[in-house]
Scaffold this active site. Structure first.
Site, PDB file in Angstrom:
ATOM      1  N   ARG A   1     -26.224 -29.518 -26.772  1.00  0.00           N
ATOM      2  CA  ARG A   1     -25.895 -28.107 -26.527  1.00  0.00           C
ATOM      3  C   ARG A   1     -25.741 -27.311 -27.822  1.00  0.00           C
ATOM      4  O   ARG A   1     -24.905 -26.412 -27.919  1.00  0.00           O
ATOM      5  CB  ARG A   1     -24.628 -27.988 -25.667  1.00  0.00           C
ATOM      6  CG  ARG A   1     -24.733 -28.633 -24.299  1.00  0.00           C
ATOM      7  CD  ARG A   1     -25.792 -27.967 -23.430  1.00  0.00           C
ATOM      8  NE  ARG A   1     -25.880 -28.624 -22.127  1.00  0.00           N
ATOM      9  CZ  ARG A   1     -26.702 -29.624 -21.837  1.00  0.00           C
ATOM     10  NH1 ARG A   1     -27.533 -30.094 -22.763  1.00  0.00           N
ATOM     11  NH2 ARG A   1     -26.728 -30.163 -20.646  1.00  0.00           N
TER      12      ARG A   1
ATOM     13  N   GLU B   1     -18.526 -24.214 -23.506  1.00  0.00           N
ATOM     14  CA  GLU B   1     -19.979 -24.084 -23.469  1.00  0.00           C
ATOM     15  C   GLU B   1     -20.351 -22.617 -23.288  1.00  0.00           C
ATOM     16  O   GLU B   1     -21.349 -22.151 -23.825  1.00  0.00           O
ATOM     17  CB  GLU B   1     -20.585 -24.920 -22.331  1.00  0.00           C
ATOM     18  CG  GLU B   1     -22.098 -24.882 -22.294  1.00  0.00           C
ATOM     19  CD  GLU B   1     -22.704 -25.968 -21.435  1.00  0.00           C
ATOM     20  OE1 GLU B   1     -23.771 -25.705 -20.846  1.00  0.00           O
ATOM     21  OE2 GLU B   1     -22.140 -27.074 -21.338  1.00  0.00           O
TER      22      GLU B   1
ATOM     23  N   SER C   1     -21.678 -23.728 -16.422  1.00  0.00           N
ATOM     24  CA  SER C   1     -20.750 -24.730 -16.945  1.00  0.00           C
ATOM     25  C   SER C   1     -19.850 -24.106 -18.008  1.00  0.00           C
ATOM     26  O   SER C   1     -20.337 -23.549 -18.992  1.00  0.00           O
ATOM     27  CB  SER C   1     -21.508 -25.911 -17.543  1.00  0.00           C
ATOM     28  OG  SER C   1     -22.237 -26.596 -16.542  1.00  0.00           O
TER      29      SER C   1
END
Length: 315
Positions: A178, A297, A227
């Site tokens: 990520r 995130e 998320s």
């Protein structure tokens, strides 16, 4: 800002995009929250963007936003200039042969998956379930279902703050979970991806499985940012949120979803303050329960409203 607006509006610059003062950023985020942008520019195409960047003083803060699906904008808005690449000019997706696809940064991930299906290229099914754009996928190494953007990327094209072109290979992107190590001041405008030839019925089946899973376990029809936290090593964020008793936890109009507790929702008239405070409260409770410090995130941008700052949790 009024002087900057006047300077950038000078016909001599020849800018063709849309320049707007006080743009309401709550309209472009999936949470439907956030204060205004001092200025927002939506370029007509790459050449227009290059001209704008060359004219923009280096001291003016520049914030790039995408389609707003994984973004929390604070209630005080964003200072300087917000840059948003529109689909018209940056949203084209095309198969270019040799197992490759070229996509503009404003193209939706879902559109890339659809073009891959048409071209008979496998390995793009994961994008069918990511409600974001190509630019965000590159910057965050977006992924799902065991596949990441890094697995498909060949090269990414970007402009720097002076409007100069840079082309980065996958290895130069510095991908990790990520995250990409590419310089923060680069503005991605397009990318080339590749995948193996695959039977279309197999690709369609994989895409259908992604869609079914998403609609079954995620609150896809709610005002959400996807998320909320990255998965920690060896476990899943939702499991730790659940163990800490935060499933369904609510602050103001913000709530951790009862269906998937790593999804934060605007269930009423949540403010950016409500949402960020909820996230930091969850981080504190998870740490108290398991010793795990969750990482956001969702990207949080902008200024806090006066008297409504949210202090990040720190052990």
């Amino acid at each position: 800002m009024s002087e900057l607006l006047a300077a950038l509006s000078d016909p001599a610059l020849g800018l063709r995009g849309k320049l707007q003062a006080g743009a309401d950023l709550s309209k472009i985020t999936w949470f439907r929250t956030g204060g205004p942008a001092d200025l927002m520019f939506q370029p007509a195409d790459e050449a227009d963007l290059a001209a704008f960047l060359a004219a923009l003083p280096a001291v003016v803060p520049l914030t790039v936003v995408g389609i707003g699906s994984n973004l929390l904008i604070r209630d005080g808005g964003i200072g300087g200039v917000v840059l948003r690449l529109p689909a018209k000019g940056f949203g084209e997706v095309e198969a270019i042969g040799e197992g490759r696809i070229r996509a503009g940064a404003a193209a939706s991930d879902k559109r890339v998956a659809a073009v891959a299906l048409e071209a008979g290229l496998g390995g793009f099914h994961f994008l069918h379930g990511i409600p974001g754009s190509v630019g965000g996928a590159i910057r965050m190494n977006g992924g799902a279902n065991g596949v990441e953007t890094a697995d498909r990327l060949v090269e990414a094209r970007a402009l720097d703050r002076q409007g100069r072109v840079h082309v980065l290979t996958k290895s130069e992107m510095g991908f990790s979970y990520r995250h990409a190590d590419a310089p923060e001041d680069l503005i991605f405008v397009s990318a080339i991806f590749e995948g193996p030839e695959s039977p279309r019925d197999e690709i369609r089946r994989a895409m259908d499985e992604v869609q079914h899973h998403r609609e079954t376990v995620q609150p896809v029809r709610e005002k959400t940012g996807g998320s909320t936290f990255k998965n920690p090593p060896g476990t899943s964020a939702w499991k730790e949120v659940d163990r800490a008793g935060c499933r369904g936890l609510r602050i103001g109009g913000a709530e951790m979803s009862a269906l998937h507790c790593n999804f934060m929702l605007n269930v009423g008239e949540a403010t950016g303050h409500d949402l960020e405070l909820l996230g930091e409260t969850v981080r504190e409770r998870v740490y108290a329960t398991s010793g795990i410090l969750l990482e956001w995130e969702i990207k949080r941008l902008g200024r806090f409203a006066e008297g409504a700052e949210v202090r990040p949790f720190s052990p």
